[in-house]
Scaffold this motif. Structure first.
Motif, PDB file in Angstrom:
ATOM      1  N   VAL A  49      10.444  -6.693  -9.099  1.00  0.00           N
ATOM      2  CA  VAL A  49      10.603  -8.102  -9.425  1.00  0.00           C
ATOM      3  C   VAL A  49       9.214  -8.735  -9.450  1.00  0.00           C
ATOM      4  O   VAL A  49       8.251  -8.171  -8.923  1.00  0.00           O
ATOM      5  CB  VAL A  49      11.500  -8.859  -8.414  1.00  0.00           C
ATOM      6  N   ILE A  50       9.112  -9.904 -10.058  1.00  0.00           N
ATOM      7  CA  ILE A  50       7.871 -10.676 -10.023  1.00  0.00           C
ATOM      8  C   ILE A  50       8.032 -11.758  -8.962  1.00  0.00           C
ATOM      9  O   ILE A  50       8.948 -12.582  -9.028  1.00  0.00           O
ATOM     10  CB  ILE A  50       7.562 -11.296 -11.394  1.00  0.00           C
ATOM     11  N   ASN A  51       7.165 -11.725  -7.970  1.00  0.00           N
ATOM     12  CA  ASN A  51       7.232 -12.676  -6.872  1.00  0.00           C
ATOM     13  C   ASN A  51       6.388 -13.903  -7.215  1.00  0.00           C
ATOM     14  O   ASN A  51       5.163 -13.867  -7.142  1.00  0.00           O
ATOM     15  CB  ASN A  51       6.720 -12.023  -5.586  1.00  0.00           C
ATOM     16  N   ALA A  52       7.040 -14.968  -7.583  1.00  0.00           N
ATOM     17  CA  ALA A  52       6.336 -16.223  -7.883  1.00  0.00           C
ATOM     18  C   ALA A  52       6.672 -17.288  -6.842  1.00  0.00           C
ATOM     19  O   ALA A  52       6.540 -18.480  -7.085  1.00  0.00           O
ATOM     20  CB  ALA A  52       6.704 -16.713  -9.279  1.00  0.00           C
ATOM     21  N   THR A  53       7.097 -16.854  -5.659  1.00  0.00           N
ATOM     22  CA  THR A  53       7.489 -17.791  -4.605  1.00  0.00           C
ATOM     23  C   THR A  53       6.297 -18.339  -3.839  1.00  0.00           C
ATOM     24  O   THR A  53       6.389 -19.393  -3.211  1.00  0.00           O
ATOM     25  CB  THR A  53       8.422 -17.113  -3.582  1.00  0.00           C
ATOM     26  N   GLY A  54       5.184 -17.587  -3.830  1.00  0.00           N
ATOM     27  CA  GLY A  54       4.043 -17.976  -3.011  1.00  0.00           C
ATOM     28  C   GLY A  54       4.121 -17.466  -1.592  1.00  0.00           C
ATOM     29  O   GLY A  54       3.184 -17.655  -0.807  1.00  0.00           O
ATOM     30  N   VAL A  55       5.214 -16.802  -1.229  1.00  0.00           N
ATOM     31  CA  VAL A  55       5.330 -16.175   0.094  1.00  0.00           C
ATOM     32  C   VAL A  55       4.721 -14.778  -0.019  1.00  0.00           C
ATOM     33  O   VAL A  55       5.276 -13.908  -0.684  1.00  0.00           O
ATOM     34  CB  VAL A  55       6.800 -16.098   0.553  1.00  0.00           C
ATOM     35  N   VAL A  56       3.591 -14.580   0.625  1.00  0.00           N
ATOM     36  CA  VAL A  56       2.831 -13.340   0.437  1.00  0.00           C
ATOM     37  C   VAL A  56       3.591 -12.147   1.002  1.00  0.00           C
ATOM     38  O   VAL A  56       3.787 -11.137   0.323  1.00  0.00           O
ATOM     39  CB  VAL A  56       1.443 -13.452   1.093  1.00  0.00           C
ATOM     40  N   VAL A  57       4.014 -12.246   2.246  1.00  0.00           N
ATOM     41  CA  VAL A  57       4.753 -11.147   2.887  1.00  0.00           C
ATOM     42  C   VAL A  57       6.229 -11.535   2.862  1.00  0.00           C
ATOM     43  O   VAL A  57       6.769 -12.034   3.842  1.00  0.00           O
ATOM     44  CB  VAL A  57       4.259 -10.900   4.320  1.00  0.00           C
ATOM     45  N   HIS A  58       6.853 -11.327   1.720  1.00  0.00           N
ATOM     46  CA  HIS A  58       8.241 -11.771   1.509  1.00  0.00           C
ATOM     47  C   HIS A  58       9.182 -10.638   1.909  1.00  0.00           C
ATOM     48  O   HIS A  58       9.281  -9.623   1.221  1.00  0.00           O
ATOM     49  CB  HIS A  58       8.445 -12.148   0.049  1.00  0.00           C
ATOM     50  N   THR A  59       9.885 -10.821   3.021  1.00  0.00           N
ATOM     51  CA  THR A  59      10.756  -9.769   3.542  1.00  0.00           C
ATOM     52  C   THR A  59      11.804  -9.339   2.524  1.00  0.00           C
ATOM     53  O   THR A  59      12.074  -8.147   2.350  1.00  0.00           O
ATOM     54  CB  THR A  59      11.439 -10.242   4.836  1.00  0.00           C
ATOM     55  N   ASN A  60      12.400 -10.287   1.808  1.00  0.00           N
ATOM     56  CA  ASN A  60      13.444  -9.950   0.847  1.00  0.00           C
ATOM     57  C   ASN A  60      12.903  -9.243  -0.390  1.00  0.00           C
ATOM     58  O   ASN A  60      13.659  -8.612  -1.131  1.00  0.00           O
ATOM     59  CB  ASN A  60      14.184 -11.218   0.407  1.00  0.00           C
ATOM     60  N   LEU A  61      11.608  -9.371  -0.630  1.00  0.00           N
ATOM     61  CA  LEU A  61      11.004  -8.781  -1.825  1.00  0.00           C
ATOM     62  C   LEU A  61      10.102  -7.598  -1.489  1.00  0.00           C
ATOM     63  O   LEU A  61       9.195  -7.254  -2.257  1.00  0.00           O
ATOM     64  CB  LEU A  61      10.209  -9.853  -2.597  1.00  0.00           C
ATOM     65  N   GLY A  62      10.340  -6.955  -0.342  1.00  0.00           N
ATOM     66  CA  GLY A  62       9.615  -5.733  -0.034  1.00  0.00           C
ATOM     67  C   GLY A  62       8.366  -5.904   0.795  1.00  0.00           C
ATOM     68  O   GLY A  62       7.580  -4.967   0.954  1.00  0.00           O
ATOM     69  N   ARG A  63       8.158  -7.104   1.322  1.00  0.00           N
ATOM     70  CA  ARG A  63       6.984  -7.390   2.151  1.00  0.00           C
ATOM     71  C   ARG A  63       5.685  -7.088   1.416  1.00  0.00           C
ATOM     72  O   ARG A  63       5.463  -7.563   0.328  1.00  0.00           O
ATOM     73  CB  ARG A  63       7.083  -6.646   3.476  1.00  0.00           C
ATOM     74  N   SER A  64       4.824  -6.262   2.007  1.00  0.00           N
ATOM     75  CA  SER A  64       3.479  -6.095   1.460  1.00  0.00           C
ATOM     76  C   SER A  64       3.441  -5.165   0.253  1.00  0.00           C
ATOM     77  O   SER A  64       4.162  -4.170   0.201  1.00  0.00           O
ATOM     78  CB  SER A  64       2.536  -5.558   2.534  1.00  0.00           C
ATOM     79  N   ILE A  65       2.557  -5.515  -0.691  1.00  0.00           N
ATOM     80  CA  ILE A  65       2.273  -4.630  -1.818  1.00  0.00           C
ATOM     81  C   ILE A  65       1.169  -3.670  -1.389  1.00  0.00           C
ATOM     82  O   ILE A  65       0.167  -4.085  -0.804  1.00  0.00           O
ATOM     83  CB  ILE A  65       1.801  -5.437  -3.035  1.00  0.00           C
ATOM     84  N   LEU A  66       1.333  -2.415  -1.691  1.00  0.00           N
ATOM     85  CA  LEU A  66       0.320  -1.435  -1.305  1.00  0.00           C
ATOM     86  C   LEU A  66      -0.914  -1.535  -2.185  1.00  0.00           C
ATOM     87  O   LEU A  66      -0.842  -1.892  -3.362  1.00  0.00           O
ATOM     88  CB  LEU A  66       0.889  -0.021  -1.410  1.00  0.00           C
ATOM     89  N   ALA A  67      -2.050  -1.197  -1.601  1.00  0.00           N
ATOM     90  CA  ALA A  67      -3.290  -1.092  -2.369  1.00  0.00           C
ATOM     91  C   ALA A  67      -3.159   0.042  -3.380  1.00  0.00           C
ATOM     92  O   ALA A  67      -2.379   0.994  -3.188  1.00  0.00           O
ATOM     93  CB  ALA A  67      -4.462  -0.840  -1.430  1.00  0.00           C
ATOM     94  N   GLU A  68      -3.940  -0.036  -4.436  1.00  0.00           N
ATOM     95  CA  GLU A  68      -3.864   0.981  -5.487  1.00  0.00           C
ATOM     96  C   GLU A  68      -4.124   2.382  -4.935  1.00  0.00           C
ATOM     97  O   GLU A  68      -3.448   3.342  -5.297  1.00  0.00           O
ATOM     98  CB  GLU A  68      -4.869   0.653  -6.587  1.00  0.00           C
ATOM     99  N   VAL A  69      -5.095   2.495  -4.041  1.00  0.00           N
ATOM    100  CA  VAL A  69      -5.416   3.808  -3.477  1.00  0.00           C
ATOM    101  C   VAL A  69      -4.248   4.335  -2.651  1.00  0.00           C
ATOM    102  O   VAL A  69      -4.005   5.553  -2.589  1.00  0.00           O
ATOM    103  CB  VAL A  69      -6.709   3.735  -2.632  1.00  0.00           C
ATOM    104  N   ALA A  70      -3.485   3.444  -2.030  1.00  0.00           N
ATOM    105  CA  ALA A  70      -2.329   3.861  -1.234  1.00  0.00           C
ATOM    106  C   ALA A  70      -1.183   4.323  -2.121  1.00  0.00           C
ATOM    107  O   ALA A  70      -0.492   5.295  -1.807  1.00  0.00           O
ATOM    108  CB  ALA A  70      -1.872   2.718  -0.328  1.00  0.00           C
TER     109      ALA A  70
END
Length: 470
Positions: free
Chosen positions: A82-103
């Motif tokens: 999904v595209i998170n446009a809520t402004g909540v960075v660590v959004h529990t319902n949307l998978g929390r943190s996005i991994l770094a590219e290297v990860a």
């Protein structure tokens, strides 16, 4: 009505009709059959409810035009982007943190190939999966030893079950928090077999409250960081150094549950001072638990660091096997921790950290670009502008503290389309765009929308607005 029912195609005829649709080539036949059956059931419902009243509506060429997009939507994975446009960075319902590219690259490598998950490549014998991240965790936090399990609730459970099963753990009444999913610290403690000993009052707890509660059955002192709420006004709590000194006096381990732990100092943003893991270890905690995702910006994990004598005991607990992490989590966590070895690189390359630290001036510039993209693609179907507002960190961290941001406001030109209608329509798009409503206007918070998602977001918005008018 019966004559209309007889005009409906069979499942096999429908399967043949969609056989050459490229978007459906990868879909298992059984799943296509389920989708077609559902489509036909809806046609039967429309006939019974007089929504379909003549044969022309059931001509096969007409039905195939409806069936193909229906199937394309039906066969979408339930778990998807999904595209998170809520402004909540660590959004529990949307998978929390996005991994770094290297990860993410590390996870792909771990999934696609065999690995040395539990093999010591120096000896060729069996190794420990935790060895891949323990050194990095100790180096970053200053702890003597470390262990990783599948989430922080499991970390707290494992620590208490190991160090305090059948005995008492003293904790301030004001720290008996409830975390996500209605899990409460007292309930986790109960499952561990430890007995909760509450001390102090909701708003004030003194060192003497802890000391007076210590007895021959006391196993540990527990401090729970109130990361997801604040008690303000007439308050008092015991500092970690004070509690550590008391624990040392009575030879009791001091356990701190940081919840959403972090390695970064965010005080320059005007946020309330959140203790880093490094400071918590330095202040004397014997065992510290915290999340690998959330503010840390890694994969979901429960990280346990502390003194070797306690971590070694925790590692030997048979329950550890039930809550251990898999190879994908290990790969992502190791890659994330390595970024933290260079703090500047971590700030740039770990998406969660970068989004929290985003400069408001840059956000305003990016907001203008996104607004321009939306305005160009939506044309006369929407009125678009920008406004200053606030984002949230989320994930239970920095509660009730905003981060200055820029919102792109989208007002459909058609008066019959409300902000709520647009928001709900965007849940059905591919990919779904999750925004928020401010003052009855649908908004996109640019903080959590990546640059390479701007054009896609604009196109999806345009389709959603058009869909609302059909």
């Amino acid at each position: 009505m019966s004559s209309l029912f007889r005009l409906l195609p069979s499942v096999d005829v429908a399967l043949t009709a969609v056989a050459d649709v490229p978007a459906l080539h990868h879909v298992p036949r059984a799943l296509l059959r389920d989708g077609i059956n559902l489509f036909l059931d809806r046609l039967r419902r429309d006939i019974r409810q007089s929504r379909i009243m003549n044969a022309s509506q059931l001509e096969h060429t007409v039905l195939w035009e409806r069936l193909v997009p229906f199937l394309v939507a039906y066969v979408q994975p339930h778990f998807r982007r999904v595209i998170n446009a809520t402004g909540v960075v660590v959004h529990t319902n949307l998978g929390r943190s996005i991994l770094a590219e290297v990860a993410t690259r590390a996870v792909t490598e771990a999934c696609a190939r065999y690995s040395n998950l539990e093999m010591n490549l120096d000896t060729g014998g069996r190794g420990s999966r935790y060895s891949h991240v323990e050194d990095a965790l100790c180096r970053l936090t200053g702890a003597e030893a470390a262990l990783v399990v599948n989430n922080n609730a499991a970390a707290v459970l494992l620590v208490l079950e190991t160090l305090a099963k059948g005995r008492e753990v003293i904790v301030s009444r004001g720290q008996l928090v409830e975390i996500g999913g209605s899990f409460r610290i007292p309930e986790v403690m109960e499952k561990s077999g430890a007995t909760l000993r509450e001390v102090g009052a909701t708003n004030r707890t003194h060192l003497r409250d802890y000391e007076q509660a210590i007895n021959e059955n006391t196993a540990a002192l527990l401090k729970v960081h109130a990361s997801n709420y604040r008690i303000i006004g007439f308050t008092k709590e015991v500092s970690l150094p004070e509690l550590a000194e008391l624990g040392s006096k009575y030879d009791l381990p001091v356990i701190e549950d940081l919840g959403s732990g972090n390695f970064s100092d965010f005080s320059g943003l005007g946020l309330l001072d959140e203790p880093t893991v490094q400071k918590t270890v330095a202040d004397g905690a014997d065992v510290v638990t915290f999340s690998g995702d959330k503010v840390l910006g890694g994969p979901q994990a429960g990280i346990i660091v502390g003194k070797k004598e306690y971590i070694d005991r925790i590692k030997k607990n048979p329950l550890n096997r039930a809550v251990r992490i898999d190879k994908m989590t290990l790969a992502a966590l190791e890659a994330t921790l390595r970024l933290y070895l260079d703090p500047e690189k971590a700030r740039r390359e770990i998406p969660t950290v970068a989004m929290i630290l985003a400069d408001p001036v840059q956000l305003a510039s990016r907001g203008a670009i996104l607004a321009d993209d939306v305005a160009k693609i939506c044309g006369e179907s929407a009125v678009v502008d920008t406004v200053s507002a606030e984002s949230r960190v989320g994930g239970g961290a920095f509660p009730e503290q905003g981060l200055p941001t820029t919102l792109v406001r989208v007002r459909p030109a058609h008066e019959g389309i409300s902000a709520q209608m647009l928001k709900e329509r965007l849940l059905e798009t591919d990919p779904p765009v999750i925004g928020r409503i401010e003052h009855d206007v649908f908004c996109l918070d640019v903080r959590t929308v990546a640059d390479d998602e701007f054009e896609l977001t604009a196109n999806v918005l345009n389709k959603a607005i058009a869909g609302c008018m059909n």
